[in-house]
Design a protein around this motif. Structure first.
Motif, mmCIF file in Angstrom:
data_model
loop_
_atom_site.group_PDB
_atom_site.id
_atom_site.type_symbol
_atom_site.label_atom_id
_atom_site.label_comp_id
_atom_site.label_asym_id
_atom_site.label_seq_id
_atom_site.Cartn_x
_atom_site.Cartn_y
_atom_site.Cartn_z
ATOM 1 N N SER A 46 0.838 -1.200 0.000
ATOM 2 C CA SER A 46 0.000 0.000 0.000
ATOM 3 C C SER A 46 0.869 1.244 0.000
ATOM 4 O O SER A 46 1.982 1.240 0.519
ATOM 5 N N ARG A 47 0.322 2.306 -0.574
ATOM 6 C CA ARG A 47 1.005 3.589 -0.577
ATOM 7 C C ARG A 47 -0.018 4.712 -0.751
ATOM 8 O O ARG A 47 -1.155 4.468 -1.155
ATOM 9 N N THR A 48 0.399 5.938 -0.443
ATOM 10 C CA THR A 48 -0.477 7.100 -0.582
ATOM 11 C C THR A 48 -0.319 7.697 -1.979
ATOM 12 O O THR A 48 0.792 7.841 -2.479
ATOM 13 N N ILE A 49 -1.463 8.038 -2.578
ATOM 14 C CA ILE A 49 -1.515 8.545 -3.954
ATOM 15 C C ILE A 49 -2.230 9.886 -3.963
ATOM 16 O O ILE A 49 -3.078 10.156 -3.117
ATOM 17 N N VAL A 50 -1.894 10.718 -4.945
ATOM 18 C CA VAL A 50 -2.573 12.003 -5.126
ATOM 19 C C VAL A 50 -3.660 11.851 -6.194
ATOM 20 O O VAL A 50 -3.385 11.398 -7.310
ATOM 21 N N LEU A 51 -4.879 12.220 -5.825
ATOM 22 C CA LEU A 51 -6.007 12.165 -6.766
ATOM 23 C C LEU A 51 -5.828 13.229 -7.846
ATOM 24 O O LEU A 51 -5.613 14.400 -7.534
ATOM 25 N N ARG A 52 -5.930 12.831 -9.121
ATOM 26 C CA ARG A 52 -5.731 13.775 -10.219
ATOM 27 C C ARG A 52 -6.987 14.040 -11.038
ATOM 28 O O ARG A 52 -7.152 15.106 -11.600
ATOM 29 N N ASN A 53 -7.864 13.053 -11.118
ATOM 30 C CA ASN A 53 -9.095 13.273 -11.892
ATOM 31 C C ASN A 53 -10.111 12.189 -11.565
ATOM 32 O O ASN A 53 -9.774 11.153 -10.992
ATOM 33 N N ILE A 54 -11.363 12.466 -11.974
ATOM 34 C CA ILE A 54 -12.457 11.505 -11.788
ATOM 35 C C ILE A 54 -13.309 11.497 -13.039
ATOM 36 O O ILE A 54 -13.513 12.537 -13.675
ATOM 37 N N GLU A 55 -13.754 10.332 -13.392
ATOM 38 C CA GLU A 55 -14.687 10.171 -14.507
ATOM 39 C C GLU A 55 -15.923 9.489 -13.928
ATOM 40 O O GLU A 55 -15.811 8.538 -13.155
ATOM 41 N N LYS A 56 -17.109 9.959 -14.321
ATOM 42 C CA LYS A 56 -18.337 9.397 -13.756
ATOM 43 C C LYS A 56 -18.825 8.165 -14.497
ATOM 44 O O LYS A 56 -19.437 7.276 -13.901
ATOM 45 N N LYS A 57 -18.607 8.107 -15.813
ATOM 46 C CA LYS A 57 -19.094 6.971 -16.616
ATOM 47 C C LYS A 57 -17.994 6.459 -17.543
ATOM 48 O O LYS A 57 -17.681 7.119 -18.529
ATOM 49 N N ILE A 112 -2.502 14.762 -20.719
ATOM 50 C CA ILE A 112 -2.257 15.127 -19.321
ATOM 51 C C ILE A 112 -0.867 15.744 -19.159
ATOM 52 O O ILE A 112 -0.682 16.713 -18.414
ATOM 53 N N TRP A 113 0.113 15.195 -19.869
ATOM 54 C CA TRP A 113 1.477 15.720 -19.786
ATOM 55 C C TRP A 113 1.528 17.182 -20.218
ATOM 56 O O TRP A 113 2.219 18.000 -19.600
ATOM 57 N N LYS A 114 0.810 17.521 -21.261
ATOM 58 C CA LYS A 114 0.808 18.903 -21.764
ATOM 59 C C LYS A 114 0.317 19.885 -20.711
ATOM 60 O O LYS A 114 0.740 21.040 -20.686
ATOM 61 N N SER A 115 -0.584 19.436 -19.831
ATOM 62 C CA SER A 115 -1.125 20.324 -18.798
ATOM 63 C C SER A 115 -0.393 20.171 -17.454
ATOM 64 O O SER A 115 -0.765 20.810 -16.472
ATOM 65 N N THR A 116 0.640 19.325 -17.421
ATOM 66 C CA THR A 116 1.398 19.121 -16.183
ATOM 67 C C THR A 116 2.367 20.282 -15.964
ATOM 68 O O THR A 116 3.177 20.578 -16.853
ATOM 69 N N PRO A 117 2.308 20.967 -14.814
ATOM 70 C CA PRO A 117 3.199 22.102 -14.546
ATOM 71 C C PRO A 117 4.666 21.685 -14.584
ATOM 72 O O PRO A 117 5.012 20.533 -14.291
#
Length: 198
Positions: A46-57, A112-117
């Motif tokens: 187990s490890r801690t992760i940072v939430l980046r996005n959610i999709e509903k469907k 996603i990479w293009k929008s990564t700071p």
């Protein structure tokens, strides 16, 4: 005695979805971070992760990772995994069984990479694989960028190690802790809601 209906459960589910959506960018939201558990060689990690996005469907959770990391290797070997969110203030837990999809060097990872700071990109520019044993401490980012963002051109080298993980949720277990009786229910892949004994 309080009564909880199917309608109440649907409202709770919708509310938790909103908290998850807020957790994408709100670092003070406890759902901004979650635990991911994987299985490899009959061992659970187990490890801690940072939430980046959610999709509903379909209901899916996204996070970014270094393609060289053990968790990616583990998910490639066995895409079955579980995730855990907990809000201590609201005494609410979300737990889910998932299937992982590794987006590496494809249209999703490129988008996603293009929008990564730039500040985040340098985390993927290290010479060492995450979890490599080191003889001494090393920040595992280019030393010239320790205290500043990398040049955009230089940062592109990090894309080689960048991947976006999609966790498609099969079963979602929601638990609310209350002094007068906990509320627990499960939402399965068919969107059917069932009460569960706390």
């Amino acid at each position: 005695m309080k009564k909880i209906s199917q309608s109440d459960l649907k409202k709770i589910f919708k509310r938790e979805l909103q908290f998850l959506l807020d957790g994408i960018s709100n670092i003070s939201n406890p759902y901004h971070f979650f635990s991911l558990s994987t299985i490899y060689n009959n061992k659970t990690t187990s490890r801690t992760i940072v939430l980046r996005n959610i999709e509903k469907k379909p209901l899916s959770i996204y996070f970014n990772a270094d393609y060289r990391s053990p968790k990616v290797k583990q998910l490639l070997s066995n895409p079955n995994c579980s995730i855990l969110f907990y809000d201590n203030k609201r005494k609410t837990q979300l737990r889910a069984d998932c299937n992982a999809i590794i987006n590496y060097n494809n249209s999703i990872s490129k988008k996603i990479w293009k929008s990564t700071p730039l500040q985040s990109r340098k985390c993927y520019m290290g010479n060492y694989k995450p979890s490599d044993l080191l003889k001494e401490w090393n920040p595992n980012i280019p030393l010239k960028y320790l205290k500043k963002d990398p040049e955009k051109k230089d940062s592109e080298s990090g894309y080689t190690n960048f991947t976006v993980i999609q966790l498609t949720i099969n079963d979602l277990d929601i638990l609310e802790l209350h002094h007068d009786g906990h509320i627990r229910f499960k939402l399965d892949s068919s969107k059917k809601i069932n009460f569960i004994a706390p």
